[in-house]
Motif scaffolding. Structure first.
Motif, short mmCIF file in Angstrom:
data_model
loop_
_atom_site.label_atom_id
_atom_site.label_comp_id
_atom_site.label_asym_id
_atom_site.label_seq_id
_atom_site.Cartn_x
_atom_site.Cartn_y
_atom_site.Cartn_z
N ILE A 178 0.80 -1.23 0.00
CA ILE A 178 0.00 0.00 0.00
C ILE A 178 0.83 1.28 0.00
O ILE A 178 0.31 2.35 -0.35
CB ILE A 178 -1.01 0.04 1.17
CG1 ILE A 178 -0.31 0.28 2.51
CG2 ILE A 178 -1.86 -1.22 1.21
CD1 ILE A 178 -1.29 0.57 3.64
N THR A 179 2.10 1.23 0.38
CA THR A 179 2.84 2.48 0.56
C THR A 179 3.05 3.27 -0.73
O THR A 179 3.05 4.50 -0.71
CB THR A 179 4.22 2.22 1.21
OG1 THR A 179 4.86 1.14 0.54
CG2 THR A 179 4.06 1.88 2.67
N ASP A 180 3.20 2.58 -1.86
CA ASP A 180 3.42 3.29 -3.12
C ASP A 180 2.30 4.27 -3.43
O ASP A 180 2.53 5.30 -4.09
CB ASP A 180 3.57 2.30 -4.28
CG ASP A 180 4.93 1.63 -4.32
OD1 ASP A 180 5.81 2.03 -3.52
OD2 ASP A 180 5.13 0.72 -5.13
N ALA A 181 1.10 3.97 -2.97
CA ALA A 181 -0.05 4.83 -3.26
C ALA A 181 0.03 6.17 -2.55
O ALA A 181 -0.73 7.10 -2.87
CB ALA A 181 -1.34 4.11 -2.86
N PHE A 182 0.95 6.32 -1.59
CA PHE A 182 1.04 7.54 -0.80
C PHE A 182 2.31 8.35 -1.06
O PHE A 182 2.44 9.46 -0.56
CB PHE A 182 0.95 7.20 0.69
CG PHE A 182 -0.33 6.53 1.08
CD1 PHE A 182 -1.46 7.28 1.37
CD2 PHE A 182 -0.43 5.14 1.16
CE1 PHE A 182 -2.66 6.66 1.72
CE2 PHE A 182 -1.61 4.52 1.50
CZ PHE A 182 -2.73 5.28 1.78
N LEU A 183 3.23 7.79 -1.83
CA LEU A 183 4.54 8.41 -1.96
C LEU A 183 4.51 9.74 -2.72
O LEU A 183 5.33 10.61 -2.46
CB LEU A 183 5.53 7.45 -2.63
CG LEU A 183 5.81 6.15 -1.88
CD1 LEU A 183 6.88 5.35 -2.60
CD2 LEU A 183 6.24 6.44 -0.44
N LYS A 184 3.59 9.91 -3.63
CA LYS A 184 3.56 11.14 -4.42
C LYS A 184 3.12 12.34 -3.60
O LYS A 184 3.63 13.46 -3.78
CB LYS A 184 2.63 10.97 -5.63
CG LYS A 184 2.58 12.20 -6.52
CD LYS A 184 1.67 11.99 -7.72
CE LYS A 184 1.59 13.24 -8.58
NZ LYS A 184 0.69 13.08 -9.75
N ASP A 185 2.20 12.12 -2.68
CA ASP A 185 1.58 13.24 -1.97
C ASP A 185 1.92 13.34 -0.49
O ASP A 185 1.53 14.30 0.18
CB ASP A 185 0.06 13.16 -2.11
CG ASP A 185 -0.39 13.22 -3.57
OD1 ASP A 185 0.11 14.10 -4.29
OD2 ASP A 185 -1.21 12.38 -3.98
N TYR A 186 2.64 12.34 0.03
CA TYR A 186 2.89 12.31 1.47
C TYR A 186 4.35 11.95 1.76
O TYR A 186 5.03 11.35 0.94
CB TYR A 186 1.97 11.29 2.16
CG TYR A 186 0.52 11.60 1.97
CD1 TYR A 186 -0.15 12.46 2.83
CD2 TYR A 186 -0.20 11.06 0.90
CE1 TYR A 186 -1.49 12.76 2.64
CE2 TYR A 186 -1.54 11.35 0.70
CZ TYR A 186 -2.18 12.21 1.57
OH TYR A 186 -3.49 12.51 1.38
N LYS A 187 4.80 12.34 2.95
CA LYS A 187 6.07 11.87 3.49
C LYS A 187 5.77 10.62 4.31
O LYS A 187 5.01 10.67 5.27
CB LYS A 187 6.72 12.94 4.36
CG LYS A 187 8.08 12.55 4.91
CD LYS A 187 9.14 12.57 3.83
CE LYS A 187 9.47 13.98 3.39
NZ LYS A 187 10.57 14.03 2.39
N VAL A 188 6.35 9.50 3.91
CA VAL A 188 6.05 8.21 4.53
C VAL A 188 7.22 7.77 5.40
O VAL A 188 8.36 7.72 4.94
CB VAL A 188 5.75 7.16 3.45
CG1 VAL A 188 5.64 5.77 4.07
CG2 VAL A 188 4.46 7.51 2.70
N ILE A 189 6.92 7.46 6.66
CA ILE A 189 7.92 6.96 7.60
C ILE A 189 7.62 5.49 7.89
O ILE A 189 6.52 5.14 8.33
CB ILE A 189 7.90 7.74 8.93
CG1 ILE A 189 7.96 9.26 8.69
CG2 ILE A 189 9.03 7.27 9.85
CD1 ILE A 189 9.22 9.74 8.04
N LEU A 190 8.62 4.64 7.64
CA LEU A 190 8.52 3.22 7.95
C LEU A 190 9.59 2.87 8.99
O LEU A 190 10.67 3.46 8.99
CB LEU A 190 8.73 2.37 6.70
CG LEU A 190 7.74 2.57 5.55
CD1 LEU A 190 8.24 1.84 4.30
CD2 LEU A 190 6.35 2.09 5.93
#
Length: 286
Positions: free
Chosen positions: A43-55
């Motif tokens: 699911i993370t790829d769906a958020f990478l364009k518009d969000y800063k993702v922390i894993l």
């Protein structure tokens, strides 16, 4: 803010923190028991364009620094919640959306009680404040059930993982996902897995739910073998500013078995956040 220059921080090394994405709004994804950050990969790829993702990986999971594992500290969920706060402070995060799967829902809630000012929203996926049945509460497991789980993990962790993976995923038409989850389980040290299981299944966060001031969303599936529907309804009833969405997906891992629906429901929350902020802004003009 450019966060990537801070990745050498010892806390971020300890928890194998990864920083992805192009946006300004920060999402922190927290994995569940026996897993690692890799379980979010669908699911993370769906958020990478518009969000800063922390894993990140909890200490003792994935590629975290296992030398930092402390059996006393991590005997309770509060120890894991402290690590979440450590990561937030190391990156100087503000207004974060915290998405926690399973036990990480309660870990995120405990972290938000410690430092509510840095959380914007909490998203609980398959949460439970208490797994064991009580006099006036049905958590889904008797004490004997939990002891059986502990004994199976202690005696044959790989065997337990192999038997549990198909049941908790509940998507028999996708055997490759069962293999993926099994590999995640098998990467965890058995003694650490047992300790994490004990911290998870002995928890009782019902009273803390009532103290939560951060708005939250609960995502439940139509048939979760770990969390009965009455449990998420309990969370909805006793948690201030919580709303519940029951998905069409089944099983305990919708972000693996039903990623499209999971992405849709999370983004629906984000749209509500945007519209809510716009409404407040318009209201302030009058």
């Amino acid at each position: 803010m450019n966060l990537n220059h801070k990745t050498a921080h010892p806390i971020l090394v300890r928890n194998n923190v990864k920083i992805l994405g192009e946006g300004t709004q920060t999402i922190v994804f927290a994995h569940g028991f026996g897993c690692a950050q890799t379980t979010w990969k669908y699911i993370t790829d769906a958020f990478l364009k518009d969000y800063k993702v922390i894993l990140f990986d909890y200490v003792g999971s994935g590629n975290s620094d296992i030398s930092k594992y402390d059996y006393h500290k991590y005997a309770t969920l509060e120890g894991y919640a402290c690590d979440v706060i450590d990561i937030i402070e190391a990156l100087d995060l503000k207004d974060i959306i915290f998405i926690g799967h399973s036990v990480s829902s309660m870990i995120g809630m405990l972290a938000a009680l410690q430092k509510p000012e840095v959380f914007k929203k909490l998203v609980f996926i398959g949460p439970s404040p208490k797994y064991v049945n009580d006099l006036d509460y049905i958590g889904g497991f008797d004490t004997a059930d939990i002891e059986t789980i502990f004994n199976h993990i202690a005696e044959d962790y790989k065997g337990w993982a192999k038997s549990i993976s198909p049941a908790v995923l509940a998507c028999p038409d996708k055997p490759e996902l069962e293999e993926f989850l099994l590999e995640c389980f098998e990467e965890t040290n058995p003694s650490i897995a047992l300790a994490f299981a004990m911290a998870t299944f002995k928890v009782d966060c019902r009273e803390q739910l009532k103290e939560l001031s951060v708005p939250s969303l609960t995502l439940s599936t139509a048939n979760d073998p770990m969390v009965p529907l009455n449990v998420v309804e309990y969370i909805k009833e006793y948690t201030p500013d919580n709303f519940l969405v029951v998905m069409k997906a089944t099983g305990h891992y919708p972000h693996i078995c039903a990623p499209e629906e999971t992405i849709k429901e999370i983004k629906n929350l984000f749209l509500k956040l945007i519209f809510s902020a716009q409404s407040l802004h318009l209201f302030d003009k009058f």
